[in-house]
Design a protein around this motif. Sequence first.
Motif, short mmCIF file in Angstrom:
data_model
loop_
_atom_site.label_atom_id
_atom_site.label_comp_id
_atom_site.label_asym_id
_atom_site.label_seq_id
_atom_site.Cartn_x
_atom_site.Cartn_y
_atom_site.Cartn_z
N ASN A 97 0.91 -1.13 0.04
CA ASN A 97 -0.01 0.28 0.18
C ASN A 97 0.84 1.39 0.23
O ASN A 97 1.64 1.72 0.89
CB ASN A 97 -0.87 -0.06 1.24
CG ASN A 97 -2.23 1.18 1.56
OD1 ASN A 97 -1.33 1.98 0.80
ND2 ASN A 97 -3.06 0.53 2.08
N CYS A 98 1.04 1.52 -1.39
CA CYS A 98 2.19 2.86 -1.58
C CYS A 98 1.67 3.99 -0.84
O CYS A 98 2.79 5.00 -0.03
CB CYS A 98 2.35 2.95 -2.84
SG CYS A 98 3.12 1.53 -3.78
N THR A 99 0.14 4.63 -0.42
CA THR A 99 -0.53 5.57 -0.27
C THR A 99 0.67 5.51 1.54
O THR A 99 0.91 6.56 2.02
CB THR A 99 -1.19 6.04 -0.33
OG1 THR A 99 -1.86 6.06 -1.67
CG2 THR A 99 -2.12 7.50 0.39
N LEU A 100 -0.14 4.33 1.79
CA LEU A 100 0.65 3.91 3.95
C LEU A 100 1.31 4.28 3.96
O LEU A 100 2.21 5.08 5.00
CB LEU A 100 -0.53 3.12 3.51
CG LEU A 100 -0.05 2.71 5.75
CD1 LEU A 100 -1.04 3.74 6.49
CD2 LEU A 100 -0.47 1.02 5.47
N CYS A 101 2.49 3.95 2.86
CA CYS A 101 4.30 3.82 3.60
C CYS A 101 4.15 5.36 3.03
O CYS A 101 5.47 5.43 4.26
CB CYS A 101 4.79 3.08 2.29
SG CYS A 101 6.64 2.46 2.24
N LEU A 102 3.60 6.00 1.68
CA LEU A 102 4.28 6.79 2.48
C LEU A 102 4.11 8.58 2.78
O LEU A 102 5.08 9.09 4.03
CB LEU A 102 3.64 7.48 0.85
CG LEU A 102 4.15 9.39 0.62
CD1 LEU A 102 5.83 9.72 0.30
CD2 LEU A 102 3.76 9.43 -0.91
N ILE A 103 2.82 7.64 3.95
CA ILE A 103 1.74 8.98 4.85
C ILE A 103 3.15 8.51 6.14
O ILE A 103 3.19 9.02 6.76
CB ILE A 103 0.62 8.36 4.89
CG1 ILE A 103 -0.26 8.65 3.55
CG2 ILE A 103 0.09 8.60 6.51
CD1 ILE A 103 -1.90 8.42 4.34
N THR A 104 3.15 7.03 5.83
CA THR A 104 3.66 6.95 7.72
C THR A 104 5.42 7.35 7.23
O THR A 104 5.94 7.82 8.72
CB THR A 104 3.88 5.15 7.27
OG1 THR A 104 2.83 4.51 8.02
CG2 THR A 104 4.41 4.41 8.68
N TYR A 105 5.64 7.06 6.37
CA TYR A 105 7.18 8.19 6.62
C TYR A 105 7.67 9.23 6.20
O TYR A 105 8.21 10.09 7.38
CB TYR A 105 7.68 7.61 4.88
CG TYR A 105 9.13 8.30 4.73
CD1 TYR A 105 10.31 7.19 4.89
CD2 TYR A 105 9.79 9.12 3.67
CE1 TYR A 105 11.46 8.09 5.10
CE2 TYR A 105 10.69 9.56 3.60
CZ TYR A 105 12.39 8.84 3.99
OH TYR A 105 13.17 9.76 4.36
N ILE A 106 6.98 10.09 6.11
CA ILE A 106 6.37 11.52 6.39
C ILE A 106 5.56 11.76 7.67
O ILE A 106 6.42 12.72 8.21
CB ILE A 106 5.14 12.18 5.51
CG1 ILE A 106 6.01 11.86 3.53
CG2 ILE A 106 5.12 13.52 5.73
CD1 ILE A 106 4.75 11.96 2.82
#
Length: 111
Positions: free
Chosen positions: A14-23
């Motif tokens: 889930n790339c969106t979740l991954c990006l949100i978690t990274y930010i």
Amino acid sequence: MGEWTNGLFSCFNNCTLCLITYIAPCYTAGKNAEAVGDSCIMVGALWYLFPAAGVYLCAVVRGKIREQKGIDGGFGGDCLVHLFCPLCALVQDAQEIRPGETTQGESMARE
């Protein structure tokens, strides 16, 4: 007993979740806590302000997720995962709580 539906390093399922978690990992930590009945604000803020407390609280949340889903493991392992690979652990926890969930941006891109 059960197993995690996504591996620890399956962040990009889930790339969106991954990006949100990274930010904003404190956001994901808070939403995970909220999903198991804990305080979203407390866990998210402590994760951001006091990392050691955040590791402990996220390990507690992970334990609740394991208990709900019947997944093997223990508190010590949960602490180690959140200590050494916190972002992957947060994403794995979120994927377990909300399997297959897409965000508004993902659903719009697929239309």
